[in-house]
Design a protein around this motif. Sequence first.
Motif, PDB file in Angstrom:
ATOM      1  N   ALA A 184       0.816  -1.217   0.000  1.00 28.07           N
ATOM      2  CA  ALA A 184       0.000   0.000   0.000  1.00 28.07           C
ATOM      3  C   ALA A 184       0.845   1.260   0.000  1.00 28.07           C
ATOM      4  O   ALA A 184       0.483   2.259  -0.625  1.00 28.07           O
ATOM      5  N   VAL A 185       1.980   1.231   0.711  1.00 26.92           N
ATOM      6  CA  VAL A 185       2.709   2.482   0.945  1.00 26.92           C
ATOM      7  C   VAL A 185       4.073   2.545   0.280  1.00 26.92           C
ATOM      8  O   VAL A 185       4.729   3.586   0.318  1.00 26.92           O
ATOM      9  N   GLY A 186       4.521   1.452  -0.321  1.00 33.53           N
ATOM     10  CA  GLY A 186       5.887   1.404  -0.833  1.00 33.53           C
ATOM     11  C   GLY A 186       6.248   2.540  -1.763  1.00 33.53           C
ATOM     12  O   GLY A 186       7.352   3.092  -1.695  1.00 33.53           O
ATOM     13  N   GLU A 187       5.333   2.939  -2.637  1.00 27.70           N
ATOM     14  CA  GLU A 187       5.655   3.966  -3.629  1.00 27.70           C
ATOM     15  C   GLU A 187       5.270   5.375  -3.182  1.00 27.70           C
ATOM     16  O   GLU A 187       5.436   6.335  -3.941  1.00 27.70           O
ATOM     17  N   VAL A 188       4.761   5.518  -1.978  1.00 32.26           N
ATOM     18  CA  VAL A 188       4.431   6.846  -1.459  1.00 32.26           C
ATOM     19  C   VAL A 188       5.726   7.614  -1.219  1.00 32.26           C
ATOM     20  O   VAL A 188       6.662   7.101  -0.601  1.00 32.26           O
ATOM     21  N   THR A 189       5.790   8.841  -1.698  1.00 32.72           N
ATOM     22  CA  THR A 189       7.006   9.630  -1.511  1.00 32.72           C
ATOM     23  C   THR A 189       7.094  10.122  -0.073  1.00 32.72           C
ATOM     24  O   THR A 189       6.075  10.343   0.591  1.00 32.72           O
ATOM     25  N   ILE A 190       8.317  10.320   0.397  1.00 35.68           N
ATOM     26  CA  ILE A 190       8.509  10.809   1.760  1.00 35.68           C
ATOM     27  C   ILE A 190       7.988  12.235   1.896  1.00 35.68           C
ATOM     28  O   ILE A 190       7.450  12.615   2.940  1.00 35.68           O
ATOM     29  N   SER A 191       8.105  13.025   0.844  1.00 36.72           N
ATOM     30  CA  SER A 191       7.582  14.398   0.912  1.00 36.72           C
ATOM     31  C   SER A 191       6.070  14.392   1.125  1.00 36.72           C
ATOM     32  O   SER A 191       5.540  15.204   1.902  1.00 36.72           O
TER      33      SER A 191
END
Length: 358
Positions: free
Chosen positions: A42-49
Motif C-alpha cells: 500500500a505504501v511502498g511507492e508513497v514519496t517521503i515528501s
Amino acid sequence: MTDRSSGTTAGAIKAGIERFRLADRPDVAVLYPDVCFASIEAVGEVTISLLVDSVLTGWRPEAQLTTPGSAPFPIASLVVSRDSAARFHPELSNRDPVEIQVWADGRVTVEVEFQGSDVTMVGEQWRSTARDVLAEWARESGAELLSVFNDRSRSLPDVWNATFAVPTADRTVRDLVELGTRALRTAELSMTGWGAEQDIRRLLADGDAHAVLGWPPSAVLELRAALPKGSGELDFAADVCAFANGVRGGTIIVGVAREPARLTPVHGDEGLVRRIIEERVFPVPERLSVHQVANILVVRVPPQDRLIRPFLLRVASGGLEAFAVVERYGVETRARSAAAMHTALAVGAAALLPRTDG
C-alpha cells in the motif's frame, strides 16, 4: 462508533496514503494516535515528501504541548508489514523492525531494531563498536547515525535500537524501509558474527561489507587492509596455509583496517591472489574461493581433507628452496618448531620403512 484516527497524525498519514492511492485501503491502519501500520504494497511507492506533508497538515502544536524543533519524540511514525494487501491484518501481521519517523520541524528519521548482546552483560565497548560500525555504514549510505541504545522500558535486554537521519529528496517509503533493513542486517551480522562459516555465508549472500568492522581476528579469520605485495606475499600465503592446515579452515578479508576500524576499498585481483597461493602453498588448497563483496575481497579456505594435510609453505632464499608447516594459534600464524618437524618426519619415515624381523 468513533473513528479513532480522526484528528491524529497517524490518521493524517492514512488519509494521505489513501489520497495517493485514490481509494480506501483496508491494509492501512491506525495502531495508535501517532503510529500508522500498513502493508508495503500500500505504501511502498508513497514519496517521503507526501508523507511529511500529510503529517504536518494533520498536526497541531497544542496536541503535544511543544513547538517544532523542541519535541522530544517524533509526532508520527509509519511501520510496515511484508504481508500482501489481501493477507494484511492490523493485529496479526508481523511488523518490519524498521520505523519511519516524522518530526514537528519536517525532519525524517529511520529507527531500526536489531538483535545484539545482553545489555546487562556487556559494557560500553560493545556499544561503542556498534556505534562505530553503524556510523561508518551510514556515512557511506548517505545517512547519519544519531544514536544506538537499548530501551529497557520497552525492549528485552538483547534488543537494541539505532536511529538515523536520512535523506528524503526523491525517496519513497520503500527506499527508506530497504535502507533500514540493510542497517539492521549489518548491525546484527557485525555484533553477532565472528567470521565462522555461517557468518561468511551471510556476508557473501547479503553483501553487507561494513559488518566485518565489528569482527576481531580469530582462529578462523584474518583481516588485511590491502592486497599483499613484496614481502607481504609470504605473510598472506602463510595465513592461507595455516587455515588449510586447520580443522575448520578460515577466511582472509582484504580491505579492512583496524584502529580505527574502517573499510579500505579493494577492488580485487583474483589472479594475483591465486598466483601467490600457487607459488607459495603446496599443495594448493582445494575449493579455495575469492569473492568481491562491495569494496572488500573475501578469500575463503574451506576445511581440507586430512589425507592431504599438512600443507607446506614454500620459502625460497639464496637459491635454496625450503618448506615450513604453519598453523593457526589463536589470532597468530606460526611455523612448527624444528623439533616438532623432525619428530613428525622421523615417525613418518619409520612407518614407511619395511619391517625386519629378528
